[in-house]
Each structure stands twice: as C-alpha cells, then as structure tokens.
Design an enzyme around this catalytic site. Sequence first.
Site, PDB file in Angstrom:
ATOM      1  N   ASP A   1       0.811  -1.222   0.000  1.00 45.14           N
ATOM      2  CA  ASP A   1       0.000   0.000   0.000  1.00 45.14           C
ATOM      3  C   ASP A   1       0.844   1.270   0.000  1.00 45.14           C
ATOM      4  O   ASP A   1       0.454   2.292   0.568  1.00 45.14           O
ATOM      5  CB  ASP A   1      -0.973   0.014   1.197  1.00 45.14           C
ATOM      6  CG  ASP A   1      -1.869  -1.195   1.208  1.00 45.14           C
ATOM      7  OD1 ASP A   1      -2.239  -1.665   0.116  1.00 45.14           O
ATOM      8  OD2 ASP A   1      -2.188  -1.683   2.307  1.00 45.14           O
TER       9      ASP A   1
ATOM     10  N   GLY B   1      -4.516  -4.346  -3.859  1.00 48.15           N
ATOM     11  CA  GLY B   1      -5.520  -3.323  -4.154  1.00 48.15           C
ATOM     12  C   GLY B   1      -4.767  -2.065  -4.519  1.00 48.15           C
ATOM     13  O   GLY B   1      -4.176  -1.429  -3.649  1.00 48.15           O
ATOM     14  N   HIS B   2      -4.724  -1.753  -5.793  1.00 47.63           N
ATOM     15  CA  HIS B   2      -3.938  -0.607  -6.264  1.00 47.63           C
ATOM     16  C   HIS B   2      -4.902   0.490  -6.714  1.00 47.63           C
ATOM     17  O   HIS B   2      -5.761   0.249  -7.562  1.00 47.63           O
ATOM     18  CB  HIS B   2      -3.011  -1.015  -7.410  1.00 47.63           C
ATOM     19  CG  HIS B   2      -1.971  -2.004  -6.983  1.00 47.63           C
ATOM     20  ND1 HIS B   2      -1.004  -2.497  -7.818  1.00 47.63           N
ATOM     21  CD2 HIS B   2      -1.729  -2.586  -5.776  1.00 47.63           C
ATOM     22  CE1 HIS B   2      -0.228  -3.337  -7.159  1.00 47.63           C
ATOM     23  NE2 HIS B   2      -0.660  -3.418  -5.913  1.00 47.63           N
TER      24      HIS B   2
ATOM     25  N   LYS C   1       1.776   2.294  -5.039  1.00 46.98           N
ATOM     26  CA  LYS C   1       2.371   1.804  -6.289  1.00 46.98           C
ATOM     27  C   LYS C   1       1.446   2.070  -7.474  1.00 46.98           C
ATOM     28  O   LYS C   1       1.897   2.394  -8.569  1.00 46.98           O
ATOM     29  CB  LYS C   1       2.642   0.293  -6.174  1.00 46.98           C
ATOM     30  CG  LYS C   1       3.565  -0.070  -5.024  1.00 46.98           C
ATOM     31  CD  LYS C   1       3.675  -1.576  -4.839  1.00 46.98           C
ATOM     32  CE  LYS C   1       2.422  -2.251  -4.363  1.00 46.98           C
ATOM     33  NZ  LYS C   1       2.006  -1.914  -2.972  1.00 46.98           N
TER      34      LYS C   1
ATOM     35  N   GLN D   1       2.028  -5.927  -3.296  1.00 46.90           N
ATOM     36  CA  GLN D   1       2.470  -6.007  -1.900  1.00 46.90           C
ATOM     37  C   GLN D   1       3.758  -5.177  -1.723  1.00 46.90           C
ATOM     38  O   GLN D   1       3.964  -4.230  -2.462  1.00 46.90           O
ATOM     39  CB  GLN D   1       2.687  -7.469  -1.462  1.00 46.90           C
ATOM     40  CG  GLN D   1       1.404  -8.263  -1.319  1.00 46.90           C
ATOM     41  CD  GLN D   1       0.853  -8.793  -2.622  1.00 46.90           C
ATOM     42  OE1 GLN D   1       1.546  -9.453  -3.378  1.00 46.90           O
ATOM     43  NE2 GLN D   1      -0.391  -8.514  -2.907  1.00 46.90           N
TER      44      GLN D   1
END
Length: 444
Positions: free
Chosen positions: A20, A47-48, A23, A231
């Site tokens: 988080d 989750g981007h 990225k 990650q």
Amino acid sequence: MNSPRGLDGNTCVIGLQWGDEAKGKLVDLLTPRFDLVVRYQGGANAGHTVVVGDATFKLHHIPSGILNSRVMSVVGPGVVVNPATLLKEIDTLRDRGVVIDHNLLLSDRAHVVFPWHIAEDQALNDSQVKGEGLGTTLRGIGPCYRDKVGRMYAIRLGDMLRPDFAALVQRVVEAKRRWLSGCGGDALDAAAIHQEYAHHAERLRPFVTDTTPLLLDAVEQGKRVLFEGAQGALLDIDHGTFPFVTSSNSSGVGVSAGSGVPGRWIHTTLGVIKVYSTRVGGGPFPTELFDATGEHIRERGREYGTTTGRPRRCGWFDAVAARYTARVSGADLLSAMMLDVLSGLPELRLCVAYEIGGRRVTQFPSHIDDLRQATPVYETLPGWSEDLTRARGGDDLPLNARRYLERISELVGCPIGIVSVGPDREQTIFLQGRASAAREDCRV
Ligand code: GDP
Ligand code: IMO
Ligand code: MG
C-alpha cells in the site's frame, strides 16, 4: 550488473514496506513512458488505487497502466488469478469507459484460485502462528501458491481452456473434499465449480496466451516495459517478516521469476516508500503508533485497506527496514509518497536503529522473535504545518519537509526522484536528476 538508466529503460516499481505504498498511483503516472505494463506476482490480495480527477479506480489483478489503452497490460505467469474477480474488474472498468480489448493479455501459465483455496484461507483465519493470526486478505492466495509449488493439485489458466478441464476439476475436488472435510471441503461440488469456471474461461479466452515469448520479443525489440510489483518487500515470502508475509516474492527479486524476463533486461528499480509506515494484518511492526499521531496518519492518509477495508496499522518511518528492502530489491531511485499526510505534526520521528537485547542494531533481523523485541531508536526532526497538496516543485516544499526527505534518502542510501503530495496524478513532484526527464512525458 545493469546500469540504472533513469526511467528510460525497463523499470520495476517495488513497494519497500508492507504494501500500500501507492504503487498504483505511480504506475499509472509513469505508464505513458512505456509500451507494456506487467503485473507478475500476487493476485486479488493487491488493491492498487488510481485517481484521475474525480474518478477512483481500484485494481486487483489488472495492471495500473490499463487506463492508457495504447499500452499493453500483461498479467504474467507468477500471478494467481481469481477469474470471477478478474472478470468483475474488467466489467467495472468497461462500464466506466476504459478500453479493454487487445490491450490486455493473461499468461496461460498463471495459476487459478478456486473456491477450495478461499475456503482453506478462511478456515485458517482463526489459527495462530507465533501467538498471532496472519490476518490474510482471505483471497485464497497462500493456498493457491501452495498448490502451485505442490504441483499435484494445481490448475493454471491454460488448463481451463483444455478438453480435460472437467476431469481435472473432478480429480482435485475429490482430494480437496477429503482434506478439507469440516472446513468447506464437504460443500465442494465438482460439476458446479467446473460449470462456473468453464464459463469464466470462455470469457477470458481472448486474453489468454503464452505471455513469456511476447515479453521476451518486446524487450529484445527495444520496447519499454514497466513491471508493477504488488504487496511490498517486507511481505516477501523469502526476505520479509516471515511468517507474517504473503506467499510470493514481492521484493525486487521476484520480477524475473514472475514475469519470465531475465534481470539483464531490467534497468531501473524504483523503490516506493510512504514517508511513514503502515501494515495490514498480523506481525511485528516496531514503529507502530497507538496514540493520536497514529490516528492523525490513519485519518489524513485514509489508511483503510483498498481490498478489505481494514484499518491499517500506522507508525513512524522505519529506515532500518527500508534500507534493508531497498538493498534486497536493488532500488536505484526512491519515490516518496504521502508527504502531505504528515503536515500538522510538530515533530517527526525516523527510526534509525533498533535496540534488541540491550544491543544497538542497524541490520534488519531475519527472525521475527528478534524483530518483536526491537525497540526503535528514533531521530527527531521538526515538522511543518503547511498544506503540501498544491506543491508541484521541490521549491514549493517547506524547508523542514525537504530536510525530512533528505534524511530519509541518506538513511535508506538511495536518492529520491519523485515525491507525491496527494492521490491525483498532478499532485506529484519530479525532483532534479534522473527522474526529472519523466516529468514531461507524465504530464497529464
Ligand atoms: P498500492 O497498493 O501500493 O497501490 O496503494 P493503495 O492504493 O492500496 O493505497 C494508497 C492510497 O493512497 C490510495 O488511496 C491512493 O489514492 C492514495 N495516495 C496515493 N498517493 C498519495 C499521496 O501522495 N497522498 C495522499 N494523501 N494519498 C495518496
Ligand atoms: P498491495 O499490492 C498490504 C498482507 C495481508 C496479510 C499478509 C498475507 O495493495 O500493496 P495474503 O492474503 O497475501 O496471504 O495476506 O499480507 N497483504 C497486503 N498488505 N497491501 C497488499 O497489497 C497486501 N497483500 C497482502 O494483509 O498481512
Ligand atoms: Mg494496496
């Protein structure tokens, strides 16, 4: 050894903390400079977030370059794919006007997450290791990677398109029903699962191919490739805070294994850091804050999980950990994110060493029992009160903010090329030096 070529060569974006690090923002921003963007590990645990004006996109499998339809988005062999989640992602993006057509490819070698993986992840959720739960994202990631390594009961995207897929599902379900009896296994229905997944497979068929030769052709032809890590390096299965990690190589060492592109083609590693620390799920976190400062960071940084909505644990920047992960990942350049979040804190702390068993240590411990005992040794720097969200150049930053960044760079041992002061593309500062050439291309 590759010589870093600024952001001109093939580049990988690697989170250097516990995920988080923003990225997604960075990959979307840099995409116009590249021909292909590749996700190569992790799965729907990622989750981007990409923010463009009023629109927010949350991506789990699909590379964060997808908003640029000129660029080929590739999901590589090292990713574990949940077909239903992926199709939902595709449908949601299409509904919002994003082109997904010949610009998305999925490796036929990528392993598939099935209901038994999720059932197992959920069943293990209450179990403890070292007195604490792993706190996974419950997306079936660990069980799917374990089946991949175990080989006997693994199913890849390419398998779903073959005539013996129904028989394969039948064989695996029989085994899983035996082993997962009492924790979801009994409910597994091979025919129903096959029917559902065969339907998904038909929808995914146009995107599925062997991406490995395609990527090798691309780099050999001089096309520019951006690799998007999921990650963060502290969650790396081999080099992170084991066992409180994910199940793939999420540090820089994973790029080649997950994509099939040898290291000689990867020119620059951009290490992404938040200027503080966060962690979701279990595991030691030496600089964690349980006070009003931690709350300030959580609220100002909106530190709630993109995938699970869980509140993220927040703390001071840990330079011992970041120096280690920058080295393991081979970071050439840092991108320092979320600087705006620290505005209003009178003092800022940087963890420069740990005290473990009465000894001062600057090497990141390999065993979590040692990390658990680590008391951070802090350096205190003055904060700033100004709102930074409108800063667009290094000179717009208050002196104390610049000093804070300089000290981080010194401690981590890597120059900072990019600074982020808000979620939007334009809330970005390209500093002098190797990243500054990117400024024009990335302008939105
Ligand atoms: P990722 O998993 O590394 O892509 O990061 P996430 O998307 O899970 O979390 C980063 C969050 O921070 C997202 O909500 C972004 O929109 C937001 N964000 C990105 N950069 C900045 C920044 O510089 N400042 C602030 N305040 N938010 C940011
Ligand atoms: P992005 O790509 C933050 C964490 C989970 C848990 C551990 C193992 O958005 O940075 P898993 O489901 O992978 O078996 O969970 O890893 N985790 C993440 N934390 N960001 C992520 O992804 C994460 N993906 C997994 O919270 O502690
Ligand atoms: Mg995330």
